[in-house]
Write an enzyme that holds these catalytic residues in place. Structure first.
Site, PDB file in Angstrom:
ATOM      1  N   ARG A 208       0.843  -1.202   0.000  1.00 26.78           N
ATOM      2  CA  ARG A 208       0.000   0.000   0.000  1.00 26.78           C
ATOM      3  C   ARG A 208       0.880   1.255   0.000  1.00 26.78           C
ATOM      4  O   ARG A 208       0.624   2.208  -0.730  1.00 26.78           O
ATOM      5  CB  ARG A 208      -0.938  -0.024   1.221  1.00 26.78           C
ATOM      6  CG  ARG A 208      -2.066  -1.040   1.079  1.00 26.78           C
ATOM      7  CD  ARG A 208      -3.059  -0.964   2.227  1.00 26.78           C
ATOM      8  NE  ARG A 208      -2.593  -1.630   3.423  1.00 26.78           N
ATOM      9  CZ  ARG A 208      -2.946  -2.863   3.804  1.00 26.78           C
ATOM     10  NH1 ARG A 208      -3.806  -3.562   3.070  1.00 26.78           N
ATOM     11  NH2 ARG A 208      -2.481  -3.394   4.901  1.00 26.78           N
ATOM     12  N   ASP A 249     -15.881  -3.429  -4.174  1.00 31.68           N
ATOM     13  CA  ASP A 249     -15.866  -4.632  -3.343  1.00 31.68           C
ATOM     14  C   ASP A 249     -17.292  -5.173  -3.267  1.00 31.68           C
ATOM     15  O   ASP A 249     -18.253  -4.425  -3.426  1.00 31.68           O
ATOM     16  CB  ASP A 249     -15.342  -4.322  -1.934  1.00 31.68           C
ATOM     17  CG  ASP A 249     -14.792  -5.574  -1.243  1.00 31.68           C
ATOM     18  OD1 ASP A 249     -13.559  -5.748  -1.219  1.00 31.68           O
ATOM     19  OD2 ASP A 249     -15.605  -6.388  -0.742  1.00 31.68           O
ATOM     20  N   SER A 250     -17.404  -6.476  -3.015  1.00 33.09           N
ATOM     21  CA  SER A 250     -18.738  -7.072  -2.906  1.00 33.09           C
ATOM     22  C   SER A 250     -19.233  -7.031  -1.465  1.00 33.09           C
ATOM     23  O   SER A 250     -20.297  -7.560  -1.162  1.00 33.09           O
ATOM     24  CB  SER A 250     -18.713  -8.504  -3.431  1.00 33.09           C
ATOM     25  OG  SER A 250     -17.712  -9.234  -2.764  1.00 33.09           O
ATOM     26  N   ASP A 299      -6.495  -6.945  -6.221  1.00 27.62           N
ATOM     27  CA  ASP A 299      -6.076  -7.737  -5.059  1.00 27.62           C
ATOM     28  C   ASP A 299      -7.192  -8.712  -4.680  1.00 27.62           C
ATOM     29  O   ASP A 299      -7.832  -8.565  -3.634  1.00 27.62           O
ATOM     30  CB  ASP A 299      -5.745  -6.798  -3.889  1.00 27.62           C
ATOM     31  CG  ASP A 299      -5.179  -7.549  -2.691  1.00 27.62           C
ATOM     32  OD1 ASP A 299      -4.707  -8.688  -2.861  1.00 27.62           O
ATOM     33  OD2 ASP A 299      -5.224  -6.994  -1.577  1.00 27.62           O
ATOM     34  N   CYS A 339      -3.028 -14.188  -3.937  1.00 25.92           N
ATOM     35  CA  CYS A 339      -2.686 -14.709  -2.609  1.00 25.92           C
ATOM     36  C   CYS A 339      -2.970 -16.205  -2.556  1.00 25.92           C
ATOM     37  O   CYS A 339      -3.146 -16.774  -1.485  1.00 25.92           O
ATOM     38  CB  CYS A 339      -3.433 -13.952  -1.521  1.00 25.92           C
ATOM     39  SG  CYS A 339      -5.220 -14.076  -1.650  1.00 25.92           S
TER      40      CYS A 339
HETATM   41  N1  SAH Z   1      -6.851  -4.977  -0.957  1.00 21.30           N
HETATM   42  C1  SAH Z   1      -7.468  -5.189   0.337  1.00 21.30           C
HETATM   43  C2  SAH Z   1      -7.696  -6.658   0.640  1.00 21.30           C
HETATM   44  C3  SAH Z   1      -8.555  -7.399  -0.358  1.00 21.30           C
HETATM   45  S1  SAH Z   1      -9.201  -8.890   0.236  1.00 21.30           S
HETATM   46  C4  SAH Z   1      -6.633  -4.498   1.404  1.00 21.30           C
HETATM   47  O1  SAH Z   1      -5.596  -3.911   1.082  1.00 21.30           O
HETATM   48  O2  SAH Z   1      -7.022  -4.538   2.575  1.00 21.30           O
HETATM   49  C5  SAH Z   1     -10.292  -9.358  -1.023  1.00 21.30           C
HETATM   50  C6  SAH Z   1     -11.613  -8.590  -1.072  1.00 21.30           C
HETATM   51  O3  SAH Z   1     -12.317  -9.024  -2.228  1.00 21.30           O
HETATM   52  C7  SAH Z   1     -12.576  -8.801   0.073  1.00 21.30           C
HETATM   53  O4  SAH Z   1     -12.854  -7.557   0.669  1.00 21.30           O
HETATM   54  C8  SAH Z   1     -13.856  -9.367  -0.558  1.00 21.30           C
HETATM   55  O5  SAH Z   1     -15.038  -8.824   0.019  1.00 21.30           O
HETATM   56  C9  SAH Z   1     -13.715  -8.950  -1.979  1.00 21.30           C
HETATM   57  N2  SAH Z   1     -14.340  -9.773  -3.015  1.00 21.30           N
HETATM   58  C10 SAH Z   1     -14.325 -11.124  -3.137  1.00 21.30           C
HETATM   59  N3  SAH Z   1     -14.891 -11.506  -4.295  1.00 21.30           N
HETATM   60  C11 SAH Z   1     -15.293 -10.361  -4.929  1.00 21.30           C
HETATM   61  C12 SAH Z   1     -15.914 -10.083  -6.178  1.00 21.30           C
HETATM   62  N4  SAH Z   1     -16.246 -11.071  -7.028  1.00 21.30           N
HETATM   63  N5  SAH Z   1     -16.146  -8.808  -6.510  1.00 21.30           N
HETATM   64  C13 SAH Z   1     -15.808  -7.808  -5.656  1.00 21.30           C
HETATM   65  N6  SAH Z   1     -15.192  -8.009  -4.484  1.00 21.30           N
HETATM   66  C14 SAH Z   1     -14.935  -9.261  -4.120  1.00 21.30           C
END
Ligand code: SAH
Length: 395
Positions: A208, A249-250, A299, A339
């Site tokens: 970040r 985000d979902s 991510d 990840c």
């Molecule tokens: N980049 C973030 C961490 C991401 S974790 C950070 O720095 O803190 C992955 C995220 O993807 C989660 O918040 C989850 O809610 C979201 N997610 C999972 N599948 C998804 C989708 N199909 N569309 C949108 N968001 C999704």
């Protein structure tokens, strides 16, 4: 003391100090859930002390490869003390720190994150479940932190035959589960009860910061943060001088926290768009609408929990990377991550290369990215390496 004897030849990985004993490697013997067993080779030679797990494919996880060691309270104190001491020697620009990272810290199945004056722990294996009280007591004693929240609600507990469990193990039962941490100077709120995993993704801390620096250096104005969770990369983008940031985000609650995190840092939420949407669909819609971005973060959650899922996951990674590369302006920045333990760094690079070919976009590889140093990998357990990323500058 109960014993498990391995089949001839199956001692090799344990001799290399790999901590997992699979069901198929065992010739005979067993124990109760979480019980310490002596692991021996087919000829009776000592290999390890391990926690037995009767319902898991990973039937035993090694605590120690030293025959003289006893697996008792002093053992856990020693391992926890070493794990915490290591963090004191690493460069960690936050009071949110992963104190215990499972196998890498010689404590298979145990995850402990410290968020300021709150600890958040996951007991993910039969062995850690057995020693849960001892571990909790010692964590508080060694850190001086009075509050410990348990987040043993990960799906992997099911594989160990364990029920999910959450709640305060130490500290008042009605205490707030909201915490703020200071990461690279940014104030970030999280909720140890309602957040994902233990509450937050500490592993991306330094990426970040890197993103903020690159956004500033490259002068990126329009930023798209996909899978934003609580907006860590969005805060970074704004801090780096971005003029418009879209967070996707979902999870609605994660996006609300993202907005609060932006406001907490005195950054302008009016420059931000929060989309509660599926990233796959959003990327397609944005492309159709002719939108373009100067920087994009991808991510996603773990698409491939193990190598068995690698094929399907590869296609999913390729697809989002192809769309993101198309949405980038020439000269724009892509930070793309996986990840998934089942997708190695080399394979991930190939997937992104394939995405570039399909998108007819080339790019410079600026940096290879990995998890922050408080999520260590050990040389004997390369499987522990899970987060990999690429910083790409579109040509
Ligand atoms: N980049 C973030 C961490 C991401 S974790 C950070 O720095 O803190 C992955 C995220 O993807 C989660 O918040 C989850 O809610 C979201 N997610 C999972 N599948 C998804 C989708 N199909 N569309 C949108 N968001 C999704």
């Amino acid at each position: 003391m109960k014993t498990i004897r391995l089949r001839d030849g199956k001692e090799r990985s344990v001799l290399r100090r790999h901590p997992w004993v699979f069901q198929g490697s065992i010739a005979k013997g067993g124990g109760d859930a979480g019980e310490t067993v002596r692991v021996e080779a087919h000829d009776g030679r000592f290999l390890a002390w391990a926690a037995f797990s009767p319902s898991s494919q990973i039937r035993a996880r090694a605590w120690s490869f030293d025959e003289a060691e006893r697996i008792d309270e002093a053992f856990f104190e020693c391992r926890l003390r070493a794990a915490i001491a290591l963090r004191g020697r690493l460069a960690i620009a936050s009071d949110g720190v992963r104190l215990v990272h499972g196998e890498a810290d010689g404590l298979p199945g145990l995850i402990v994150d410290r968020y300021g004056e709150v600890l958040s722990a996951q007991f993910l294996s039969a062995g850690t479940e057995r020693w849960r009280e001892v571990i909790a007591q010692q964590l508080c004693a060694l850190t001086g932190v009075q509050r410990l929240y348990e987040r043993s609600d990960s799906g992997v507990r099911g594989l160990e035959g364990l029920e999910p469990r959450t709640g305060w193990m130490r500290g008042a039962a009605d205490a707030t589960t909201e915490v703020t941490i200071t990461e690279h100077g940014w104030t970030l709120g999280l909720d140890v009860a309602k957040g994902h995993k233990t509450g937050y993704y500490l592993d991306q801390r330094d990426n970040r910061k890197r993103f903020a620096d690159l956004v500033r250096q490259l002068g990126c104005k329009r930023v798209l943060n996909c899978y934003s969770y609580t907006g860590g990369f969005s805060v970074a983008a704004l801090a780096g001088g971005a003029e418009a940031v879209t967070s996707v985000d979902s999870s609605g609650p994660a996006l609300e926290q993202a907005r609060r995190n932006i406001e907490r840092n005195g950054l302008d939420a009016a420059r931000c768009e929060f989309l509660d949407a599926d990233v796959n669909q959003m990327l397609r819609d944005a492309l159709k609408a002719g939108r373009r971005f100067d920087a994009i973060v991808l991510d996603p959650p773990k698409f491939a929990p193990s190598a068995a899922h690698a094929d399907r996951a590869s296609r999913a990674y390729k697809d989002i990377n192809r769309l993101a590369l198309k949405l980038l302006e020439p000269g724009g920045l892509l930070l793309t991550f996986s990840c998934s333990g089942g997708i190695g760094a080399e394979l991930f690079h190939k997937i992104v290369a394939g995405a570039g070919l399909d998108a007819e976009v080339d790019g410079y590889l600026l940096q290879r990215l990995e998890a922050a140093p408080d999520h260590p990998t050990t040389i004997c357990f390369p499987e522990g390496e899970y987060l990999k990323g690429l910083a790409i500058l579109r040509r």
